[in-house]
Design a protein around this motif. Sequence first.
Motif, PDB file in Angstrom:
ATOM      1  N   TRP A  35       0.871  -1.290   0.046  1.00  0.00           N
ATOM      2  CA  TRP A  35      -0.114   0.023   0.101  1.00  0.00           C
ATOM      3  C   TRP A  35       1.127   1.182   0.244  1.00  0.00           C
ATOM      4  CZ3 TRP A  35      -4.561  -0.032   3.694  1.00  0.00           C
ATOM      5  CH2 TRP A  35      -5.443   1.379   3.704  1.00  0.00           C
ATOM      6  N   PHE A  36       0.789   1.782  -1.101  1.00  0.00           N
ATOM      7  CA  PHE A  36       1.931   2.966  -1.340  1.00  0.00           C
ATOM      8  C   PHE A  36       0.870   4.484  -1.487  1.00  0.00           C
ATOM      9  CE2 PHE A  36       3.832  -0.682  -2.893  1.00  0.00           C
ATOM     10  CZ  PHE A  36       5.080  -0.494  -2.509  1.00  0.00           C
ATOM     11  N   ILE A  37       1.603   5.640  -1.077  1.00  0.00           N
ATOM     12  CA  ILE A  37       0.596   6.665  -1.053  1.00  0.00           C
ATOM     13  C   ILE A  37       1.724   7.665  -1.975  1.00  0.00           C
ATOM     14  CG2 ILE A  37      -0.491   8.571   0.177  1.00  0.00           C
ATOM     15  CD1 ILE A  37      -0.895   6.306   2.333  1.00  0.00           C
ATOM     16  N   LEU A  38       1.269   8.636  -2.779  1.00  0.00           N
ATOM     17  CA  LEU A  38       1.628   9.688  -3.387  1.00  0.00           C
ATOM     18  C   LEU A  38       1.305  11.037  -2.720  1.00  0.00           C
ATOM     19  CD1 LEU A  38       2.231   8.869  -7.134  1.00  0.00           C
ATOM     20  CD2 LEU A  38       3.944   8.645  -5.392  1.00  0.00           C
ATOM     21  N   LEU A  79      -5.054  -3.432  -8.962  1.00  0.00           N
ATOM     22  CA  LEU A  79      -4.298  -2.482  -8.419  1.00  0.00           C
ATOM     23  C   LEU A  79      -5.431  -1.344  -8.054  1.00  0.00           C
ATOM     24  CD1 LEU A  79      -2.026  -0.769  -7.634  1.00  0.00           C
ATOM     25  CD2 LEU A  79      -1.655  -0.079 -10.121  1.00  0.00           C
ATOM     26  N   ASN A  80      -5.788  -0.840  -6.947  1.00  0.00           N
ATOM     27  CA  ASN A  80      -6.515   0.240  -6.683  1.00  0.00           C
ATOM     28  C   ASN A  80      -5.740   1.355  -6.344  1.00  0.00           C
ATOM     29  OD1 ASN A  80      -8.709  -1.871  -4.099  1.00  0.00           O
ATOM     30  ND2 ASN A  80      -8.465  -2.059  -6.364  1.00  0.00           N
ATOM     31  N   VAL A  81      -6.388   2.488  -7.077  1.00  0.00           N
ATOM     32  CA  VAL A  81      -5.850   3.810  -7.060  1.00  0.00           C
ATOM     33  C   VAL A  81      -7.042   4.675  -6.430  1.00  0.00           C
ATOM     34  CG1 VAL A  81      -4.790   5.864  -8.265  1.00  0.00           C
ATOM     35  CG2 VAL A  81      -4.213   3.370  -8.748  1.00  0.00           C
ATOM     36  N   ALA A  82      -6.964   5.302  -5.297  1.00  0.00           N
ATOM     37  CA  ALA A  82      -7.997   6.453  -4.828  1.00  0.00           C
ATOM     38  C   ALA A  82      -7.358   7.502  -4.128  1.00  0.00           C
ATOM     39  CB  ALA A  82      -8.723   5.559  -4.078  1.00  0.00           C
ATOM     40  N   ALA A  83      -8.024   8.615  -4.207  1.00  0.00           N
ATOM     41  CA  ALA A  83      -7.729   9.833  -3.498  1.00  0.00           C
ATOM     42  C   ALA A  83      -9.098  10.000  -2.852  1.00  0.00           C
ATOM     43  CB  ALA A  83      -7.452  11.050  -4.400  1.00  0.00           C
ATOM     44  N   LEU A  84      -9.243   9.725  -1.761  1.00  0.00           N
ATOM     45  CA  LEU A  84     -10.413  10.096  -0.718  1.00  0.00           C
ATOM     46  C   LEU A  84     -10.220  11.343   0.180  1.00  0.00           C
ATOM     47  CD1 LEU A  84     -10.973   6.331   0.224  1.00  0.00           C
ATOM     48  CD2 LEU A  84     -11.919   7.648  -1.493  1.00  0.00           C
ATOM     49  N   GLY A  85      -9.309  11.494   1.161  1.00  0.00           N
ATOM     50  CA  GLY A  85      -9.250  12.422   1.841  1.00  0.00           C
ATOM     51  C   GLY A  85     -10.103  12.742   2.926  1.00  0.00           C
ATOM     52  N   ASN A  86     -11.029  11.799   2.966  1.00  0.00           N
ATOM     53  CA  ASN A  86     -12.221  12.194   4.101  1.00  0.00           C
ATOM     54  C   ASN A  86     -11.579  12.240   5.576  1.00  0.00           C
ATOM     55  OD1 ASN A  86     -14.184  11.617   2.050  1.00  0.00           O
ATOM     56  ND2 ASN A  86     -14.613   9.824   2.782  1.00  0.00           N
ATOM     57  N   MET A  87     -10.519  11.476   6.098  1.00  0.00           N
ATOM     58  CA  MET A  87     -10.024  11.698   7.238  1.00  0.00           C
ATOM     59  C   MET A  87      -8.752  12.552   7.267  1.00  0.00           C
ATOM     60  SD  MET A  87     -12.041   9.649   9.192  1.00  0.00           S
ATOM     61  CE  MET A  87     -11.330   9.597  10.693  1.00  0.00           C
ATOM     62  N   PRO A  89      -7.357  15.601   4.801  1.00  0.00           N
ATOM     63  CA  PRO A  89      -7.581  16.260   4.037  1.00  0.00           C
ATOM     64  C   PRO A  89      -6.304  16.695   2.793  1.00  0.00           C
ATOM     65  CG  PRO A  89      -7.800  17.503   5.928  1.00  0.00           C
ATOM     66  CD  PRO A  89      -7.574  16.265   5.948  1.00  0.00           C
ATOM     67  N   GLN A  90      -5.181  16.680   3.367  1.00  0.00           N
ATOM     68  CA  GLN A  90      -3.995  16.648   2.495  1.00  0.00           C
ATOM     69  C   GLN A  90      -4.360  15.972   1.195  1.00  0.00           C
ATOM     70  OE1 GLN A  90      -0.104  15.722   3.835  1.00  0.00           O
ATOM     71  NE2 GLN A  90       0.648  17.540   3.219  1.00  0.00           N
ATOM     72  N   LEU A  91      -3.887  16.414   0.093  1.00  0.00           N
ATOM     73  CA  LEU A  91      -3.859  15.595  -1.034  1.00  0.00           C
ATOM     74  C   LEU A  91      -2.980  14.518  -1.089  1.00  0.00           C
ATOM     75  CD1 LEU A  91      -4.839  14.947  -3.919  1.00  0.00           C
ATOM     76  CD2 LEU A  91      -3.184  16.583  -4.900  1.00  0.00           C
ATOM     77  N   HIS A  92      -3.371  13.437  -1.140  1.00  0.00           N
ATOM     78  CA  HIS A  92      -2.594  12.133  -1.147  1.00  0.00           C
ATOM     79  C   HIS A  92      -3.290  11.183  -1.863  1.00  0.00           C
ATOM     80  CE1 HIS A  92      -5.268  11.366   2.181  1.00  0.00           C
ATOM     81  NE2 HIS A  92      -4.941  10.118   2.320  1.00  0.00           N
ATOM     82  N   VAL A  93      -2.816  10.240  -2.600  1.00  0.00           N
ATOM     83  CA  VAL A  93      -3.430   9.163  -3.356  1.00  0.00           C
ATOM     84  C   VAL A  93      -2.668   8.036  -3.213  1.00  0.00           C
ATOM     85  CG1 VAL A  93      -3.810   8.446  -6.065  1.00  0.00           C
ATOM     86  CG2 VAL A  93      -3.667  10.926  -5.205  1.00  0.00           C
ATOM     87  N   HIS A  94      -3.662   6.854  -2.695  1.00  0.00           N
ATOM     88  CA  HIS A  94      -3.355   5.511  -2.516  1.00  0.00           C
ATOM     89  C   HIS A  94      -3.131   4.600  -3.745  1.00  0.00           C
ATOM     90  CE1 HIS A  94      -4.699   6.211   1.647  1.00  0.00           C
ATOM     91  NE2 HIS A  94      -5.544   7.137   1.133  1.00  0.00           N
ATOM     92  N   HIS A  95      -2.146   3.858  -3.717  1.00  0.00           N
ATOM     93  CA  HIS A  95      -2.152   2.975  -4.828  1.00  0.00           C
ATOM     94  C   HIS A  95      -1.788   1.613  -4.053  1.00  0.00           C
ATOM     95  CE1 HIS A  95      -1.001   6.703  -6.652  1.00  0.00           C
ATOM     96  NE2 HIS A  95      -0.754   6.030  -8.004  1.00  0.00           N
ATOM     97  N   ILE A  96      -2.842   0.774  -4.049  1.00  0.00           N
ATOM     98  CA  ILE A  96      -2.836  -0.502  -3.210  1.00  0.00           C
ATOM     99  C   ILE A  96      -2.901  -1.637  -4.142  1.00  0.00           C
ATOM    100  CG2 ILE A  96      -4.028  -1.770  -1.419  1.00  0.00           C
ATOM    101  CD1 ILE A  96      -5.485   1.051  -0.762  1.00  0.00           C
ATOM    102  N   ALA A  97      -1.860  -2.542  -4.130  1.00  0.00           N
ATOM    103  CA  ALA A  97      -1.973  -3.733  -4.692  1.00  0.00           C
ATOM    104  C   ALA A  97      -3.022  -4.860  -4.037  1.00  0.00           C
ATOM    105  CB  ALA A  97      -0.517  -4.541  -4.577  1.00  0.00           C
ATOM    106  N   ARG A  98      -3.680  -5.165  -4.648  1.00  0.00           N
ATOM    107  CA  ARG A  98      -4.749  -6.417  -3.884  1.00  0.00           C
ATOM    108  C   ARG A  98      -4.419  -7.659  -4.571  1.00  0.00           C
ATOM    109  NH1 ARG A  98      -8.811  -4.258  -1.235  1.00  0.00           N
ATOM    110  NH2 ARG A  98      -9.037  -6.508  -0.382  1.00  0.00           N
TER     111      ARG A  98
END
Length: 132
Positions: A35-38, A79-87, A89-98
Amino acid sequence: MSTFQLAPELARDCIELADWPLCKLLLLNDSQYPWFILVPRIAGLREIIDLSEQQQQVFWQESAKLSHLIKAVFNPHKLNVAALGNMVPQLHVHHIARFEHDAAWPKPVWGALPAVPYSNQQIAQIKQALEC
């Protein structure tokens, strides 16, 4: 103009792997999932559209680079890629190998199970595999 600082939640929960031209590359400290985050290193960002057009191009290039690395190193089912930021708010994008055999499959990984931290050896292996 304020200086970039990593959100405290990301600093607490992640391992810093590298600084790419635009983004900080993080590894969420949960060995159950690759699980990586940019995080673009620009203060005050909340949304991808807050980046300039040029920054958006660099961001998408870095996201694609990370996605290709994850596919090559981990060979995930999805590969799940998501920018949620509900918890956070700083822009960060998850890259998760499933994987069909991962601990949360097929449900979302968020809050599914308590985190299992990486060992120093595992972190070193991931850095080497991703050439960080």
